[in-house]
Design a protein around this motif. Structure first.
Motif, PDB file in Angstrom:
ATOM      1  N   PHE A 155      39.241  80.915-153.891  1.00 14.20           N
ATOM      2  CA  PHE A 155      38.904  82.320-153.631  1.00 14.20           C
ATOM      3  C   PHE A 155      39.765  82.857-152.502  1.00 14.20           C
ATOM      4  CE2 PHE A 155      35.255  80.107-155.303  1.00 14.20           C
ATOM      5  CZ  PHE A 155      34.876  80.926-156.348  1.00 14.20           C
ATOM      6  N   GLU A 156      40.550  83.863-152.831  1.00 14.77           N
ATOM      7  CA  GLU A 156      41.353  84.498-151.790  1.00 14.77           C
ATOM      8  C   GLU A 156      40.706  85.837-151.480  1.00 14.77           C
ATOM      9  OE1 GLU A 156      45.658  84.663-152.535  1.00 14.77           O
ATOM     10  OE2 GLU A 156      45.613  86.703-151.716  1.00 14.77           O
ATOM     11  N   LEU A 157      40.013  85.908-150.367  1.00 10.79           N
ATOM     12  CA  LEU A 157      39.292  87.132-150.027  1.00 10.79           C
ATOM     13  C   LEU A 157      40.213  88.118-149.330  1.00 10.79           C
ATOM     14  CD1 LEU A 157      36.281  85.099-148.967  1.00 10.79           C
ATOM     15  CD2 LEU A 157      35.991  87.136-150.394  1.00 10.79           C
ATOM     16  N   GLU A 158      40.125  89.362-149.738  1.00  8.97           N
ATOM     17  CA  GLU A 158      40.956  90.387-149.088  1.00  8.97           C
ATOM     18  C   GLU A 158      40.569  90.539-147.632  1.00  8.97           C
ATOM     19  OE1 GLU A 158      40.106  93.742-151.717  1.00  8.97           O
ATOM     20  OE2 GLU A 158      42.224  93.659-152.271  1.00  8.97           O
ATOM     21  N   ASN A 159      39.269  90.468-147.403  1.00 11.88           N
ATOM     22  CA  ASN A 159      38.758  90.613-146.051  1.00 11.88           C
ATOM     23  C   ASN A 159      38.349  89.237-145.532  1.00 11.88           C
ATOM     24  OD1 ASN A 159      37.281  91.056-143.774  1.00 11.88           O
ATOM     25  ND2 ASN A 159      35.961  92.655-144.656  1.00 11.88           N
ATOM     26  N   GLN A 160      39.209  88.689-144.653  1.00  8.09           N
ATOM     27  CA  GLN A 160      38.991  87.324-144.179  1.00  8.09           C
ATOM     28  C   GLN A 160      37.686  87.185-143.385  1.00  8.09           C
ATOM     29  OE1 GLN A 160      41.868  84.487-144.056  1.00  8.09           O
ATOM     30  NE2 GLN A 160      41.854  85.476-146.045  1.00  8.09           N
TER      31      GLN A 160
ATOM     32  N   MET B 122      47.293  82.872-144.007  1.00 10.08           N
ATOM     33  CA  MET B 122      46.032  83.280-144.620  1.00 10.08           C
ATOM     34  C   MET B 122      45.258  82.069-145.130  1.00 10.08           C
ATOM     35  SD  MET B 122      45.427  85.653-147.919  1.00 10.08           S
ATOM     36  CE  MET B 122      44.679  87.230-147.672  1.00 10.08           C
ATOM     37  N   GLN B 123      43.947  82.143-144.947  1.00  7.35           N
ATOM     38  CA  GLN B 123      43.133  81.030-145.427  1.00  7.35           C
ATOM     39  C   GLN B 123      42.404  81.428-146.712  1.00  7.35           C
ATOM     40  OE1 GLN B 123      40.814  79.701-141.884  1.00  7.35           O
ATOM     41  NE2 GLN B 123      42.080  77.892-142.252  1.00  7.35           N
ATOM     42  N   ILE B 124      42.204  80.462-147.528  1.00  4.77           N
ATOM     43  CA  ILE B 124      41.424  80.688-148.749  1.00  4.77           C
ATOM     44  C   ILE B 124      40.319  79.635-148.815  1.00  4.77           C
ATOM     45  CG2 ILE B 124      43.388  81.667-150.004  1.00  4.77           C
ATOM     46  CD1 ILE B 124      43.146  78.787-151.558  1.00  4.77           C
ATOM     47  N   ILE B 125      39.386  79.894-149.733  1.00  6.09           N
ATOM     48  CA  ILE B 125      38.351  78.893-149.974  1.00  6.09           C
ATOM     49  C   ILE B 125      38.779  78.087-151.196  1.00  6.09           C
ATOM     50  CG2 ILE B 125      35.947  78.492-150.601  1.00  6.09           C
ATOM     51  CD1 ILE B 125      35.294  81.212-149.271  1.00  6.09           C
ATOM     52  N   LYS B 126      38.826  76.767-151.035  1.00  2.00           N
ATOM     53  CA  LYS B 126      39.153  75.896-152.173  1.00  2.00           C
ATOM     54  C   LYS B 126      38.126  74.769-152.199  1.00  2.00           C
ATOM     55  CE  LYS B 126      41.025  74.181-155.606  1.00  2.00           C
ATOM     56  NZ  LYS B 126      41.600  72.850-155.694  1.00  2.00           N
ATOM     57  N   ASP B 127      37.471  74.630-153.306  1.00  3.31           N
ATOM     58  CA  ASP B 127      36.411  73.619-153.414  1.00  3.31           C
ATOM     59  C   ASP B 127      35.461  73.683-152.224  1.00  3.31           C
ATOM     60  OD1 ASP B 127      37.435  72.693-155.821  1.00  3.31           O
ATOM     61  OD2 ASP B 127      38.825  71.334-154.799  1.00  3.31           O
ATOM     62  N   LYS B 128      35.037  74.878-151.906  1.00  2.86           N
ATOM     63  CA  LYS B 128      34.064  75.134-150.831  1.00  2.86           C
ATOM     64  C   LYS B 128      34.580  74.819-149.429  1.00  2.86           C
ATOM     65  CE  LYS B 128      30.215  74.650-153.940  1.00  2.86           C
ATOM     66  NZ  LYS B 128      28.900  74.159-154.244  1.00  2.86           N
TER      67      LYS B 128
ATOM     68  N   GLN C 197      34.988  88.030-144.318  1.00  2.00           N
ATOM     69  CA  GLN C 197      33.879  87.757-145.239  1.00  2.00           C
ATOM     70  C   GLN C 197      33.800  86.291-145.663  1.00  2.00           C
ATOM     71  OE1 GLN C 197      34.506  90.648-148.377  1.00  2.00           O
ATOM     72  NE2 GLN C 197      32.915  91.977-147.505  1.00  2.00           N
ATOM     73  N   ILE C 198      34.693  85.472-145.134  1.00  2.00           N
ATOM     74  CA  ILE C 198      34.699  84.068-145.558  1.00  2.00           C
ATOM     75  C   ILE C 198      33.342  83.369-145.313  1.00  2.00           C
ATOM     76  CG2 ILE C 198      35.701  81.785-145.037  1.00  2.00           C
ATOM     77  CD1 ILE C 198      38.454  83.145-145.077  1.00  2.00           C
ATOM     78  N   PRO C 199      32.739  83.544-144.147  1.00  2.00           N
ATOM     79  CA  PRO C 199      31.429  82.873-143.959  1.00  2.00           C
ATOM     80  C   PRO C 199      30.395  83.343-144.976  1.00  2.00           C
ATOM     81  CG  PRO C 199      32.280  83.702-141.861  1.00  2.00           C
ATOM     82  CD  PRO C 199      33.180  84.239-142.926  1.00  2.00           C
ATOM     83  N   LEU C 200      30.376  84.668-145.232  1.00  3.00           N
ATOM     84  CA  LEU C 200      29.446  85.208-146.219  1.00  3.00           C
ATOM     85  C   LEU C 200      29.729  84.603-147.590  1.00  3.00           C
ATOM     86  CD1 LEU C 200      27.306  87.319-147.125  1.00  3.00           C
ATOM     87  CD2 LEU C 200      29.198  88.941-147.411  1.00  3.00           C
ATOM     88  N   ALA C 201      31.018  84.569-147.937  1.00  2.00           N
ATOM     89  CA  ALA C 201      31.406  84.036-149.243  1.00  2.00           C
ATOM     90  C   ALA C 201      30.936  82.592-149.400  1.00  2.00           C
ATOM     91  CB  ALA C 201      32.919  84.131-149.416  1.00  2.00           C
ATOM     92  N   LEU C 202      31.111  81.811-148.351  1.00  2.00           N
ATOM     93  CA  LEU C 202      30.685  80.411-148.429  1.00  2.00           C
ATOM     94  C   LEU C 202      29.177  80.321-148.632  1.00  2.00           C
ATOM     95  CD1 LEU C 202      32.949  78.871-145.659  1.00  2.00           C
ATOM     96  CD2 LEU C 202      32.972  78.256-148.095  1.00  2.00           C
TER      97      LEU C 202
END
Ligand code: SF4
Lengths: 550, 151
Positions: free
Chosen positions: B124-129, B1-7, B131-136
């Motif tokens: 940020f650990e998003l439940e729905n991966q 699983m990937q997360i967002i860390k420091d953008k 959504q990562i682009p949106l989150a960024l």
């Protein structure tokens, strides 16, 4: 009036872009209804009975003529040609489509307006005295502090998901016209023994299901500490406010369950830790004050003799002068109330034509500014005595001069069953019926100062619990009934009204109100106002009459 | 699983171990505040790293003085409307001086990431991966701000 900086403008434009994206994701099914709900509410968008409702912020009730013209344009283009002023000085549109809301917001942003935090469980629009800066009893103009608070609340990153909504009101006068004691935080500008002006801060007031009057948590706060203190209160609330039951989630319940002493100590403890990191500099206060300097008043305005002469010759003008204008702090000027309570119009409603005409009148007579009041009327704050007659004639032609400010037909009233999906009962129709019965102006003026507040359900958007007469719509087996309270007040001697007795049926409501008025007229001593009579004689005489045949 | 860390997108190396499961000796884990307090000794002897997961009802001040060496604190959102983790992040940064990662986990929305970043959350650990682009992109929702905060 506060003028946006480039940063202020950027912020509201970025908010429009953000909301446009959220709306698109909702419409394409990418964003669920529950998620969108929380996000759209924080931008003032409700989904109502017939159509969405959009609530636009009017920070501390201050508007420019330019903004008025934009409101008119939006009303024509996206709504049915009118809009509605609320009891929190804001504006509502009742008929926009969800799809059009981002465009509406983009239009509003061109005149420094937005819908940020006008609903949802967040820090709401800050309200204030509609006579700020012009009243005769002011300690200091509250608007610079309102604007400082507005900026602090806007997109506050820590407090966007509070247990419930959170409302702040500020008053700078001796007489409280902002219902300060009925807000989550109420702020009074006060003078201490040393003659310094600071704030007295109250917390835990609120209306709704459990109306409670706020309690003083800080008797005197230095101006420079305003934001740190607010931050401390809201942080304590965010961390400790109840989230298990939406009816117990307001700060008033936290304060009640914790106890004033302990709650105050918790806030104090938090505040002392952050106080020195959030000091408002003197330059900032001075710069903000400079945004609200008095307009260039005419030193000769006091020399007018025409106003009195017109009043002597024209009874209609004289009545309006008496009921719809009040003293201004500057000689030769008066403050004019524009009544949005014409007998056949829903309280607080205004058409696009009226908005535009008022914008012109504001430009011509009142330095281009207009204010909205808690009682759903408007104010032109700076009218020269010599202009009053001409202004009256124009307002009268616009049906905006009903001489009923502060009287029994100056009712405040929520949208009720006509527009609101939460309503138990209609309110606009009842207001109309009451108006039809009370059609004799002399009778209305004889009754004098009497505030009727009417809400269509327990949420109490029209603050019925603090109306001198409160009317609350309740549902009885699918029928519309009305619970009556007497003796409420939102002013300095704030009080929650007491229940008269069992609810009355819809077809009994007007005769109940007239019975109450009859009892008052019989019981009053000389010029005693309604509220005072109720406080003196109690509810029994009213009960006896209203329930005589039960 | 990937997360967002420091953008940035990075692989997640941490696992949350609930109070009913053994925490073992190796691997990077987070545990509840209860367990962190009651099993301090045992946790200290693990080979893997140990972080803490805070629930909205936890009190951050209980962590005062115990955070040296801690590299991760997770703020768990049972529902996205619970705003307490926002204050937790702010207090961890401003009051406890915590410098390690603060990671949002659970049910939060990409739309909340701007505010979360502002109060000091940097993971940020998003439940729905998906959504990562949106989150960024949500991280750049606003270029201006009125309040001082952690960020
Ligand atoms: S008081 Fe009730 S019916 Fe009236 S507007 Fe508020 S929620 Fe709707």
């Amino acid at each position: 009036m506060y003028q946006y900086t480039d940063d202020d403008q950027t912020l509201i434009e970025e908010r429009v872009a953000q909301f446009r994206g959220q709306t698109q994701r909702f419409l394409s099914g990418e964003l669920g209804a529950d998620e969108f709900r929380a996000l759209r509410l924080m931008n003032g968008l409700y989904i109502q009975t017939h159509a969405p409702m959009l609530r636009v912020a009017v920070p501390y009730g201050l508007l420019s003529s330019k903004q008025f013209r934009k409101l008119a344009e939006v009303a024509r283009k996206y709504d049915k040609g009118y809009c509605h002023f609320t009891t929190r000085q804001n504006v509502q549109y009742n008929w926009p489509t969800v799809e059009s809301v981002p465009d509406i917001l983009a239009e509003l942003a061109t005149v420094q307006m937005h819908a940020i935090q006008t609903s949802g469980n967040c820090l709401r629009n800050t309200t204030s005295d509609h006579l700020a800066g012009v009243s005769t009893d002011e300690i200091e103009d509250p608007r610079p502090y309102c604007e400082i608070i507005r900026q602090w609340t806007t997109l506050h990153p820590e407090f966007a998901y509070l247990p419930r909504k959170f409302k702040i009101a500020v008053s700078g006068s001796e007489r409280d016209r902002a219902a300060v004691q009925l807000h989550d935080i109420g702020v009074y500008l006060v003078k201490n023994d040393a003659g310094e002006v600071g704030f007295r801060v109250l917390a835990g007031g609120g209306l709704g299901r459990t109306p409670i009057i706020g309690q003083t948590v800080k008797p005197f706060l230095e101006k420079k500490h305003l934001l740190s203190y607010l931050e401390a209160v809201v942080r304590v609330y965010n961390l400790f406010g109840r989230r298990d039951n939406k009816y117990k989630a307001r700060i008033k319940i936290l304060l009640k369950e914790t106890g004033l002493e302990k709650f105050t100590a918790m806030v104090e403890d938090e505040w002392l830790r952050i106080r020195d990191t959030m000091v408002i500099g003197e330059e900032r206060i001075a710069a903000m004050k400079a945004q609200f300097v008095a307009p260039a008043y005419d030193a000769q305005a006091g020399n007018d003799a025409s106003c009195e002469q017109h009043a002597a010759e024209n009874a209609g003008f004289a009545k309006w002068l008496k009921y719809n204008t009040v003293d201004h702090k500057v000689a030769g000027y008066r403050i004019v109330f524009v009544s949005l309570k014409a007998p056949d119009s829903p309280p607080g409603d205004i058409t696009a034509d009226q908005l535009e005409a008022l914008a012109d009148l504001a430009d011509r007579y009142s330095f281009g500014e207009i204010r909205s009041t808690h009682r759903q009327n408007l104010v032109l704050a700076d009218i020269k005595r010599g202009d009053l007659f001409a202004l009256w004639q124009k307002l009268d032609a616009l049906r905006l001069a009903t001489p009923n400010i502060g009287t029994v037909t100056d009712m405040i009233c929520c949208p009720g069953l006509d527009f609101c999906s939460l309503a138990n009962a209609g309110s606009i129709g009842v207001a109309k019926e009451i108006n039809e019965v009370l059609d004799d102006l002399d009778y209305i003026h004889d009754i004098g100062d009497l505030k009727i507040n009417m809400s269509g359900c327990m949420n109490g958007c029209a603050h019925q619990s603090v109306g001198h007469i409160g009317i609350l719509g309740v549902d009885k087996k699918g029928e519309e009934w009305y619970q009556i309270t007497l003796g409420g007040s939102s002013e300095n001697e704030a009080a929650i009204g007491e229940r008269l007795g069992p609810a009355v049926a819809k077809n009994q409501i007007t005769q109940t109100i007239t019975a109450i008025l009859d009892v008052y007229l019989q019981q009053r001593l000389e010029d005693e106002p309604f509220l005072q009579t109720v406080n003196r004689v109690g509810l029994e005489p009213f009960r006896d009459r209203v329930y005589a045949n039960h | 699983m990937q997360i967002i860390k420091d953008k940035q997108l990075v692989d997640n190396t941490w696992t949350f171990v609930d109070d009913d499961s053994e925490f073992g000796n190796s691997g990077d884990i987070t545990v509840s505040l209860d367990r962190w307090e009651s099993h301090k000794q045992q946790l200290a002897h693990r080979i893997g790293k140990t972080g803490i997961r805070l629930n909205p009802g936890d009190h951050t001040e209980e962590l005062a003085g115990t955070l040296s060496g801690v590299e991760l604190i997770e703020l768990y959102f049972p529902v996205f409307t619970d705003g307490r983790p926002f204050s937790h992040a702010r207090l961890l940064r401003s009051r406890l001086g915590y410098k390690g990662e603060i990671r949002a986990v659970g049910h939060f929305l990409p739309d909340q990431i701007f505010y979360l970043s502002r109060v000091g959350v940097d993971g940020f650990e998003l439940e729905n991966q998906d959504q990562i682009p949106l989150a960024l992109s949500c991280m750049g929702d606003f270029s201006v701000r009125y309040q001082a905060s952690s960020n």
